[in-house]
Design a protein around this motif. Structure first.
Motif, PDB file in Angstrom:
ATOM      1  N   SER A 210       0.860  -1.172   0.000  1.00 14.71           N
ATOM      2  CA  SER A 210       0.000   0.000   0.000  1.00 14.71           C
ATOM      3  C   SER A 210       0.903   1.231   0.000  1.00 14.71           C
ATOM      4  N   PHE A 211       0.363   2.377   0.361  1.00 14.65           N
ATOM      5  CA  PHE A 211       1.139   3.603   0.243  1.00 14.65           C
ATOM      6  C   PHE A 211       2.346   3.634   1.182  1.00 14.65           C
ATOM      7  N   HIS A 212       2.366   2.805   2.222  1.00 10.94           N
ATOM      8  CA  HIS A 212       3.478   2.830   3.171  1.00 10.94           C
ATOM      9  C   HIS A 212       4.754   2.214   2.596  1.00 10.94           C
ATOM     10  N   ASN A 213       4.631   1.301   1.612  1.00 11.10           N
ATOM     11  CA  ASN A 213       5.833   0.675   1.046  1.00 11.10           C
ATOM     12  C   ASN A 213       5.832   0.626  -0.479  1.00 11.10           C
ATOM     13  N   ARG A 215       4.688   3.165  -3.880  1.00 10.84           N
ATOM     14  CA  ARG A 215       4.106   4.392  -4.437  1.00 10.84           C
ATOM     15  C   ARG A 215       4.281   4.355  -5.951  1.00 10.84           C
ATOM     16  N   ARG A 243       9.235   0.968  -4.587  1.00  7.88           N
ATOM     17  CA  ARG A 243       8.928   0.098  -3.454  1.00  7.88           C
ATOM     18  C   ARG A 243      10.067   0.150  -2.442  1.00  7.88           C
TER      19      ARG A 243
END
Length: 287
Positions: A210-213, A215, A243
């Motif tokens: 997801s957006f945490h790892n 983009r 990533r």
């Protein structure tokens, strides 16, 4: 946890692929808008699994897409398919090593259509896109290659605008896809592919994304120019992906010029096509 995510995404894909897209017998004919484009541009590759340096060079891209409304033209839902393949050759700053990279991506999307202005049509929805690719370093002896595999659900939006320049029609299109949920593959820092596949050490190589790892953003901006019986399509294609997992960072950036052809085709023939005097373009369907 990861297995459950993959299972959930699989069922979403099956649901989307199984969605009824055929029009009923009494519906207006289904027009399919499709296009085929090729492009060339600038590529940047960075992968700490292979090298601490950024590589830059050129890339070539093949992109094809299909889009049509589901059911009657007055209905608001449309389905979108695309297939793309890209290859790039990049070099490190000292010109002593090369990356050879490439991949293929399929996208299936569903969008809700609305027309806020007479010449402007907007589509908002989501898409599903598996990607399979890899990167090879021609200088490395140990760990010379790394795979790039992901499976994502994306936020997706399309804008179509009909422009007339001295009675010459130009169809403008802008599309953006942003992954927000999925899975991706990545080895651990210092882990070889022999350990993964030879010793069967599969633990922790598939990650929730997801957006945490992860983009990413894919953008395509085009203009359709009628030329006699053909429609020339030119445009810009931009693809950014990054990533950060398992103490490893990788990103890929591509900016390219695209050129190809677009057309509207009827999804049937025979007697039904004779009943239609002159079908409108998918871009021009009225409310």
């Amino acid at each position: 946890m990861t297995y459950k995510i993959i299972k959930c995404l699989f069922f979403v894909c099956v649901f989307c692929c199984g969605y009824p897209v055929k029009a009923q017998k009494n519906d207006a004919p289904a027009l399919v808008h499709n296009a085929l484009m090729v492009g060339v541009g600038k590529s940047y590759e960075y992968d700490t699994y292979l090298s601490p340096l950024e590589y830059s060079g050129f890339g070539v891209n093949l992109h094809t897409e299909w889009m049509h409304a589901i059911g009657k033209p007055s209905k608001k839902l449309s389905v979108y398919h695309s297939f793309e393949a890209r290859f790039s050759k990049t070099t490190n700053p000292s010109k002593t090593a090369n990356y050879l990279s490439g991949g293929i991506r399929y996208t299936l999307g569903y969008h809700y259509r609305f027309t806020p202005l007479p010449r402007l049509t907007l589509f908002a929805g989501g898409s599903f896109s598996p990607y399979i690719g890899g990167i090879y370093n021609d200088r490395n002896v140990n760990n010379p290659a790394n795979a790039n595999v992901s499976l994502n659900l994306n936020l997706s939006g399309i804008a179509l605008y009909q422009l007339n320049v001295r009675n010459y029609p130009i169809s403008l299109k802008a599309q953006v896809d942003i992954p927000f949920l999925g899975t991706l593959f990545s080895p651990h820092y210092g882990q070889s592919y022999y350990e993964i596949f030879g010793l069967k050490d599969y633990k922790g190589i598939v990650h929730f994304a997801s957006f945490h790892n992860q983009r990413a953003c894919k953008a395509l901006i085009t203009a359709d120019l009628p030329l006699g019986n053909m429609t020339l399509r030119i445009g810009y294609y931009g693809d950014f992906y990054r990533r950060d997992v398992s103490n490893l960072t990788a990103y890929s950036v591509y900016n390219g010029f695209m050129i190809g052809f677009a057309r509207d085709v009827l999804s049937f023939g025979g007697k039904r096509i004779k009943q239609l005097s002159k079908p409108n373009s998918f871009y021009l369907w009225e409310e």
